[in-house]
Design an enzyme around this catalytic site. Sequence first.
Site, PDB file in Angstrom:
ATOM      1  N   ASP A  42       0.838  -1.198   0.000  1.00  7.35           N
ATOM      2  CA  ASP A  42       0.000   0.000   0.000  1.00  7.35           C
ATOM      3  C   ASP A  42       0.878   1.256   0.000  1.00  7.35           C
ATOM      4  OD1 ASP A  42      -2.796   1.026   0.346  1.00  7.35           O
ATOM      5  OD2 ASP A  42      -1.904   1.950   2.126  1.00  7.35           O
TER       6      ASP A  42
ATOM      7  N   GLU B 251      14.439 -15.453   0.052  1.00 10.03           N
ATOM      8  CA  GLU B 251      14.787 -16.567   0.948  1.00 10.03           C
ATOM      9  C   GLU B 251      13.783 -17.712   0.806  1.00 10.03           C
ATOM     10  OE1 GLU B 251      14.741 -14.955   4.898  1.00 10.03           O
ATOM     11  OE2 GLU B 251      16.303 -13.477   4.417  1.00 10.03           O
TER      12      GLU B 251
END
Length: 547
Positions: free
Chosen positions: A207, A252
Site C-alpha cells: 500500500d 529466501e
Amino acid sequence: MELDHASVDRAWWADAVVYQLYLKSYADGNADGVGDINGARARLAYVRDLGVDAIWLSPWYKSPMVDAGYDVADFRQVDAQFGTLEDSVGLLDDAHALGLRVIVDIVPNHVSSQHEWFRAALAHEAGARERFVFREGRGADGSLPPNDWRSTFGGSAWSRVEDGAWYLHMFAPEQPDLNWENDEVRQDFEAILRYWFDLGVDGMRIDVANGLVKDQDFPDARGAEFGDTGHPAFDQDGVHEVYRAWRRIAAEYVPERFFVGEVWTDSNARLARYVRPDELQAVFQFDFLQAPWDAKRMREVIETALEQADEIGSMATWVLGNHDVTRVVTRYARSQPDVIMGPAWDRTRWDEPADLERGVRRARAAALLQLALPGTAYVYQGDELGLEECETIPASRRQDPIWRLSGGTDVGRDGCRVPLPYAGTEPPYGFTAAPAARTWLPQPRGWAAKTVAAQNGDPHSTLELYRLAIRLRRKIFEYGASFEWMETVPGALLFRHGRGWCLTNFGTAPIDLPLDALPILASGERSGPAVAGPDETVWFTREQVGS
Ligand code: TEU
C-alpha cells in the site's frame, strides 16, 4: 514492436490473472452484514471457476476500520470482524488446494492511531515518538502546522496532540505516518513479512509503496499533490533501499515471494525505478485505468507500459478497477476527456448523466483488450459482473473517511465497494444472511439481473464473457509470445499477440475484420460475423496460425 521476454524467468505471476477480493464486500459468513474470511472461504470456488490464478485480499489485520482496514492496529492479528488468525490460515490452505495463490495487502506507510506504538507515543514513552513523525508547529506559539502538506483525504496532513506537538498523517488523522528513518520500524516490518510468508502467503501488495520515506527537511509541497513528482512526502530515493531489503527476504523463500507496489505517480520513469531487478517484481501501472475510452490515448498508455516493462525485464501490469476508483462501467458511461484522468476525477462529475448500457459495452470491450495484453491482469471483484458505481448511497450510510475529511465535497470511494450480489431479486442478494438493512454499505435495487445466479450459464452475460476470456487467454495469448501492433482504421486498435489477434473498436461505425479472420470471442452483440461493432473488442485467429 517485438517483445523479448527472455530476461523474465517465468514466475507464476508473470502472466497471471489476479482477482482482487475485497473482503468486506465479498461474502458474509457470520450474518453481521460485513464480509469476512469464512464467508470468502465458502465462496472460493466462485473465484476458481472464474479461472484466475491468484487472489489479492484487502487488509484483514486488526483495525478500528476508520479506513476500511488500511488503518492497522496489529499486523500479526486478524480483525475479529473478519475472523481469526486460524481462519486466515484456513483460507490460505483452501485457496492453495484450489490452485490459487494468495497476495495480501501490507500497509507500511502508516498505522492506526490505536496501534500500541502510537499509544506509547501519546503516552510519552521513551523513544516512542521516534517511530512517527512528530514536529514542532510554526508560528510564535507553534499553533501552525509544520509545513503545508495536505492529507490525501482532505485537510492538513498534520494534527496536534495535547502537549502541542504535531504528527504527520498523509491520510486520515487516525493513520499516523511511520518514521522510516527509524531502525525499529524497518526491523518490525521485515519480521511482519516473514510472519506472513511463513504462514503461506505467496505475495504482498504494498500500500502507498511510494510513501514511507520523507524528505527530511520537510519543505513545503508548494501545491504538489499526491502522486505529483517532486512532492517531498512521496517517491523519495531512500524508499528503494527498503524494497531492496524486502526483496532479499522474499528471495529466501521457494518459490520466491512476490511484491506488487501501489505507486500513483505522474512519471513512468519514476515508476520503473521500483521494479529494478533487486526491488519489487511488479508495480501497478495505473495509466491504463486512468485512460479515457479513446484509441489514441489507450494505444499510448499500452505502448508505454509494454516498452517500459521490456526495458526493465519485468512484465506489464494491467488494472481496470480497484477499491479506490469509480467502477469501470460508470467511468466509461460518461463523456470521455482527452487526457489521463486522476484517480478521483470521476467523482467530480456526477451531474453528468451516465449511459450505463454504453458503459457496460465499453467495459466488456476493455476487459477483452486487457486480457489480450502480455503481462499480469488484475480484475476487481464485481467488474466480472458488470457492476456500476453506486452513486446514490445516502450520506448517513457513507463510510469512507474521504467524505468526512473533505467536508462533504468528495463522496469518496464507497460506491465501488458495495457488497457483491449472488442471487435473488432484492438486497442483500445472497451476500449475507442478515437483513438487507444491515449490510455495511447499502446495495441498490435493480441488481437482480447482475447477480452471479442470474448470469451463470447465460452466454451473453459479462460473467460468462470473463470466464471464457480468461480460459482462452491461456491458449492463444501464450506467455512470452511475440506482440505486434497492426495497421487498422483510426479510432481502433489492432494487435497480434501469440496465436491471436485483438481488435478494439472505439468508434461509432463497424469495422470489417480481415477476410481470413476466424472470430473466437467478442465482447458485444456483433452487427455481423465479420465486423467489430462500435465499442466492441473481437478476438480472432487466422488460418495460417491455427496450425
Ligand atoms: O490508496 C492510496 C491512495 O491514496 C489513493 O488510491 C486514494 O485512495 C485515492 O487517491 C483517493 O481518491 C491506498 C489504498 O488503496 C486506499 O484504500 C487507502 O485508503 C490508502 O492507501 C491509505 O492506506
